[in-house]
Design a protein around this motif. Structure first.
Motif: not given
Length: 241
Positions: A62-64, A82-84, A108-109, A126-129
């Motif tokens: 799975a791609q980030p 927490r809304l994600l 979500f990790a 913005v939240y990113s892996q």
């Protein structure tokens, strides 16, 4: 009765594939146990349980991902994370960049919050892996333009617009130039670089205005673009900050 075995072992036997390929099928959300998607290869299943592999399953890592959230007022970045959840995923019809990724637990990790804004503000978060996005938004943080809209009351002082654009100093530090314009009688648009958005309400107060609310509409070339409050979507693959 036989002891339960690892799901990956069961899938490998069903698909006649390697254990690693079986793990990728499971981690990719392609495997159901008694009708429920299970994404943990180490899960154990009993012989009588029904294990089904999606006929379209592909064995690939799975791609980030990068998630865009419309953060509500009153929530800090960490709290807003927490809304994600899958329940808050916004419909992505009409977005560019091809089909939206399939929602997986792993999305979500290990999300890094990027370009923080005040809890009192709403708008694009913005939240990113993706290490490339994290590096871009970290190393180029001072170069990325942020567009904000501020609701204000009161009367601006003489020369106030010029001061907002290129004349204020905060604790002895000359603020970088900003693009400032009226959107309505009570709404100011700011396009800023190289400063914390938390300074924008202070800037308004310095020219006689009372800031009532603030909303971030854009980061670089990525807009909020109709994302409902409290919901999130994936950053399209072709999007660039």
């Amino acid at each position: 009765m036989a002891e339960p075995i690892r799901l990956a072992k069961r899938v490998a036997a069903l698909a006649q594939c390697s254990r690693r390929e079986a793990e990728l099928f499971i981690e990719g959300g392609w495997v159901r146990v008694d009708g429920v998607v299970v994404e943990e290869p180490q899960s154990r299943v009993a012989e009588q349980q029904n294990v089904v592999i999606d006929p379209h399953a592909v064995a690939e890592d799975a791609q980030p991902v990068t998630l865009l959230l419309h953060k509500p007022v009153g929530m800090g970045y960490d709290e807003a994370q927490r809304l994600l959840t899958p329940a808050n995923h916004a419909a992505e019809a009409g977005t560019s960049g091809g089909a939206s990724p399939r929602i997986l637990k792993r999305h979500f990790a290990k999300l890094a919050p990027m370009l923080d804004m005040p809890a009192q503000a709403s708008g694009l978060a913005v939240y990113s892996q993706d290490f490339r996005i994290v590096r871009k938004l970290t190393e180029d943080a001072l170069l990325i333009e942020q567009e904000l809209v501020v609701e204000v009351s009161g009367t601006i002082r003489d020369g106030g617009m010029a001061l907002l654009a290129n004349g204020l100093a905060y604790r002895g530090w000359r603020l970088p130039p900003a693009k400032v314009s009226w959107q309505s009688e009570t709404r100011l648009r700011f396009a800023i670089k190289g400063m914390d958005p938390a300074l924008v309400p202070w800037m308004c107060e310095e020219v006689g205005l009372r800031p009532l609310s603030m909303k971030r509409l854009r980061l670089g070339r990525v807009p909020l673009a109709g994302l409902p409050l409290g919901q999130w979507r994936y950053l399209p693959a072709d999007a660039r900050f």
